[in-house]
Scaffold this motif. Structure first.
Motif, PDB file in Angstrom:
ATOM      1  N   UNK A 107       2.646   6.428 -13.665  1.00  0.00           N
ATOM      2  CA  UNK A 107       3.049   7.899 -12.983  1.00  0.00           C
ATOM      3  C   UNK A 107       4.568   8.022 -14.443  1.00  0.00           C
ATOM      4  N   UNK A 134       0.869  -1.136   0.018  1.00  0.00           N
ATOM      5  CA  UNK A 134      -0.413   0.122   0.308  1.00  0.00           C
ATOM      6  C   UNK A 134       0.877   1.294  -0.139  1.00  0.00           C
ATOM      7  N   UNK A 135       0.919   2.451  -0.868  1.00  0.00           N
ATOM      8  CA  UNK A 135       1.842   2.922  -0.836  1.00  0.00           C
ATOM      9  C   UNK A 135       1.011   4.440  -0.986  1.00  0.00           C
ATOM     10  N   UNK A 136       1.472   5.872  -0.574  1.00  0.00           N
ATOM     11  CA  UNK A 136       1.193   7.199  -0.279  1.00  0.00           C
ATOM     12  C   UNK A 136       0.530   8.072  -1.176  1.00  0.00           C
ATOM     13  N   UNK A 137       1.310   7.451  -2.467  1.00  0.00           N
ATOM     14  CA  UNK A 137       1.057   8.656  -3.705  1.00  0.00           C
ATOM     15  C   UNK A 137       0.274   7.575  -4.697  1.00  0.00           C
ATOM     16  N   UNK A 138      -0.574   6.473  -4.167  1.00  0.00           N
ATOM     17  CA  UNK A 138      -0.786   5.699  -5.404  1.00  0.00           C
ATOM     18  C   UNK A 138      -2.649   6.093  -5.039  1.00  0.00           C
ATOM     19  N   UNK A 139      -3.406   5.586  -6.081  1.00  0.00           N
ATOM     20  CA  UNK A 139      -5.067   5.705  -5.630  1.00  0.00           C
ATOM     21  C   UNK A 139      -5.224   4.359  -4.452  1.00  0.00           C
ATOM     22  N   UNK A 140      -6.448   4.431  -4.351  1.00  0.00           N
ATOM     23  CA  UNK A 140      -6.234   3.680  -3.548  1.00  0.00           C
ATOM     24  C   UNK A 140      -7.887   2.453  -3.835  1.00  0.00           C
ATOM     25  N   UNK A 184      -9.043   0.386  -6.460  1.00  0.00           N
ATOM     26  CA  UNK A 184      -8.841  -1.484  -6.520  1.00  0.00           C
ATOM     27  C   UNK A 184      -7.613  -1.397  -5.170  1.00  0.00           C
TER      28      UNK A 184
END
Lengths: 338, 352
Positions: free
Chosen positions: A338, A259-265, A267
């Motif tokens: 990205x 899980x990353x801070x700079x991603x949509x969540x 999916x």
């Protein structure tokens, strides 16, 4: 990279005798680190990353260690304990995950640092204590002269890790091995410690081996990355190449499942099914095969190869990859847009 | 909090009564006794200072909502969670669950509520009885609540399947499971009684990265399918961002910022939230190099001797005189925004 590496490890294998037969915790591992560079070794629990670091330091007593560990042109495997003692702390040093259990509770931190100095340089008591206080100041401990007289339990977790770093650097080693140095720390303190290690590395041209399970930490500090799975290297590459185009399905899976801070969540995370392998009963083929999406999608003949034959590390586009199904030529699409 | 409704914008529709309403919750642990009473002598303090682990926490949680409680170690997030499921009795404040204050209920009165309030713990192995089979672990809450043995076992088998394990796992013992599988059993146990609120205290922190993703996905799926409200306690901001609708950031026993996930992550208003977010390493080397990081000096002060005023001021890059003396209250910083901040100078600076 020009010049001889400071540390060159080749074909390192560590085997532990156990009640249920020998366990090969690390097998056929090779890597090298130059002065001023950081190698990040990434893996999950049981992947053999900590065993590797202890083997480099010659700290395995009950295990059988084969292969070669060369520090600045000198072979360390098979060296007598007396010889190793002269090198440990002096030319190579280690910091551990849990500083509280690595520091002696009965001695002041100043004394513990000063002892290194006396043992390796034969310096006088007063001089070594002065040096200890200086080092504590260098790693950012306020009022170092005063704090040198404090005991480990009187420090916070982050401050203790600074003490460990001061101790590791007491005799100006050239190689620093950091085994999960920030795992027990909070993120804001982790940022401070990583910054400190980076600063000291620059000042002293330290070669650093950083062992971690955290890909974010690797991305922040490493120049070169080695990914381990089931005791073996599955991929090795410069940090940018590894993150931009992971060549091994396990590396790709690790990055996708994060899980990353700079991603949509929106999916769901693409988790790797199953769990890391048991070393007690290793599969004859690729250790990742039972969890591997690439193997699952392959033709039956190819899948059998994954299950029955160990893939060797081969070079592919600047990466070293141990995968039968890694395409040598096809460029890997960069992850996401990205 | 009703501050949002008081803001001079179009009045928001009155929200339905929340499932859980926590008000000014406090937990003070008495200091440790250094000497037994008879050894106490003048000039020697018999007790160390009391620790204010949680110092006035208030929030609401609607039915089916997921709130992430984040903060670093020692900030009081776990203590808050334990008070809500009443594993701890609060020193002060109220926990109103479904219209009823449960903060002072006795254990016997709590028993029927346990059906609705469940907990998932951090370390899957130490939270499972090593001498019980998976079936018994999962069925136990049902039996305690008066279910039949056969019915409980049937339900245990269903639950195992729900969390992604197989019926043949029923008669295995915890040591036969990997960490991820053991955590699935812990989750199945929490789901057994059909709870409406689950407090999950660092449910994925002890797991390997590849397994952590499985459990995060499982929790998200269960939340969608079964609809319990979640209080998700974690130090990992990336995981919380995945799982939660709203977040509350705690520092030294207080909530310093709370609001919708999108707002808080995209534009953190409290300097501590900003620093926390900027400290999380990104698995992207190029982004890491380009990133501007806010480095905090020092570490969390002791909750036994919290700094006066804003407890964050000794580490705060923008602390001023007022921060040293006045405690900032949690309030809406920008009118009409679903976010509250406890800071005298929240970001972005109000420039008129």
């Amino acid at each position: 990279m020009a010049g001889e590496p400071l540390l060159r490890v080749s074909d390192l294998t560590v085997t532990f005798p156990t009640g249920r037969g020998p366990v090969r915790a690390v097998e056929g591992l090779g890597f090298s680190v130059h002065r001023g560079r950081t190698l990040g070794i990434v893996g999950e629990s049981g992947s053999g990353k900590s065993v590797t670091s202890l083997a480099v330091m010659g700290l395995h007593t009950g295990a059988e260690v084969t292969g070669s560990v060369v520090l600045d042109g000198r072979e360390l495997t098979g060296l007598a304990e007396r010889e190793l003692n002269r090198l440990r702390g002096r030319r190579m040093a280690m910091i551990f995950q849990d500083p509280l259990s690595a520091l002696h509770p009965y001695y002041t931190v100043g004394e513990q640092i000063a002892e290194h100095h006396r043992v390796h340089f034969g310096s006088r008591r007063a001089a070594s204590r002065r040096r200890a206080a200086e080092l504590l100041g260098e790693v950012g401990i306020p009022e170092p002269a005063l704090r040198a007289g404090a005991y480990p339990h009187q420090f916070s977790g982050g401050m203790r890790q600074r003490v460990m770093i001061a101790m590791a650097l007491a005799c100006e080693p050239e190689l620093l091995i950091a085994d999960e140095p920030t795992t027990a720390l909070d993120v804001t303190v982790q940022a401070q410690i990583l910054e400190l290690i980076a600063r000291l590395q620059e000042q002293r041209a330290l070669a650093v081996v950083l062992i971690t399970h955290d890909l974010g930490v690797v991305a922040r500090v490493a120049h070169e990355v080695l990914v381990m799975y089931g005791g073996r290297a599955v991929e090795q590459a410069p940090v940018d190449a590894l993150f931009a185009a992971p060549a091994h399905p396990y590396t790709r899976g690790l990055l996708d499942s994060l899980p990353r801070l700079d991603d949509g969540d929106d999916e769901p995370l693409r988790a790797i099914p199953g769990s890391p392998p048991s070393l007690l009963d290793p599969a004859p083929g690729c250790a990742f095969a039972p969890r591997c999406p690439r193997a699952a999608a392959a033709a039956p003949a190819e899948r059998t190869r994954c299950e029955d034959t160990r893939p060797e590390l081969r070079s592919a586009e600047g990466h070293l990859v141990a995968c039968h199904l890694s395409p040598h030529t096809a460029a890997h699409a960069r992850r996401g847009t990205r | 909090m009703t501050a949002a409704a008081a803001a001079p914008v179009a009045p928001l529709p009155a929200p339905p009564a929340p499932l859980l309403s926590v008000r000014d919750l406090k937990m003070t642990f008495p200091g440790r006794t250094a000497f037994p009473g008879w050894m106490a002598f003048p000039g020697r303090r018999a007790r160390s200072a009391a620790v204010r682990a949680v110092d006035g926490v208030s929030f609401d949680l609607a039915a089916g909502e997921t709130l992430g409680l984040v903060g670093e170690s020692g900030c009081g997030k776990s203590t808050t969670g334990r008070m809500i499921v009443r594993l701890l009795e609060p020193t002060a404040g109220s926990v109103v669950y479904d219209g009823r204050d449960i903060s002072r209920l006795r254990q016997r009165a709590l028993k029927p509520l346990r059906r609705e309030l469940q907990m998932v713990f951090q370390d899957p192995h130490s939270s499972l009885n090593p001498r019980w089979t998976a079936a018994r672990i999962i069925a136990d809450p049902l039996l305690v609540q008066g279910g039949s043995a056969a019915g409980a076992r049937r339900r245990a088998a269903e639950l195992l399947e729900l969390v992604g394990l197989l019926p043949q796992h029923l008669d295995r013992y915890p040591h036969e499971f990997s960490g991820g599988q053991a955590q699935r059993i812990g989750i199945a146990r929490a789901l057994a009684t059909g709870p409406r609120l689950i407090v999950a205290d660092e449910p994925v922190s002890a797991l390997d990265v590849s397994v952590q993703a499985q459990i995060v996905n499982l929790l998200a799926r269960l939340q969608e399918e079964l609809g319990p409200a979640f209080l998700f306690i974690s130090h990992d901001l990336s995981v919380v961002k995945r799982v939660c609708d709203r977040v509350a950031v705690m520092y030294l026993g207080r909530i310093v910022e709370t609001g919708d996930k999108e707002r808080v992550y995209a534009a953190p208003a409290h300097p501590y939230t900003r620093a926390l977010l900027s400290a999380v390493p990104l698995p992207d080397p190029a982004a890491e190099r380009a990133r501007e990081r806010i480095m905090l000096s020092g570490t969390l002060p002791s909750p036994a001797a919290p700094p006066p005023g804003c407890t964050f001021h000794p580490r705060c890059p923008k602390a001023r005189e007022v921060c040293r003396s006045e405690v900032p209250l949690l309030r809406v910083a920008t009118a009409g925004e679903a976010r509250e901040v406890a800071c005298h100078f929240p970001e972005p600076e109000p420039s008129g």
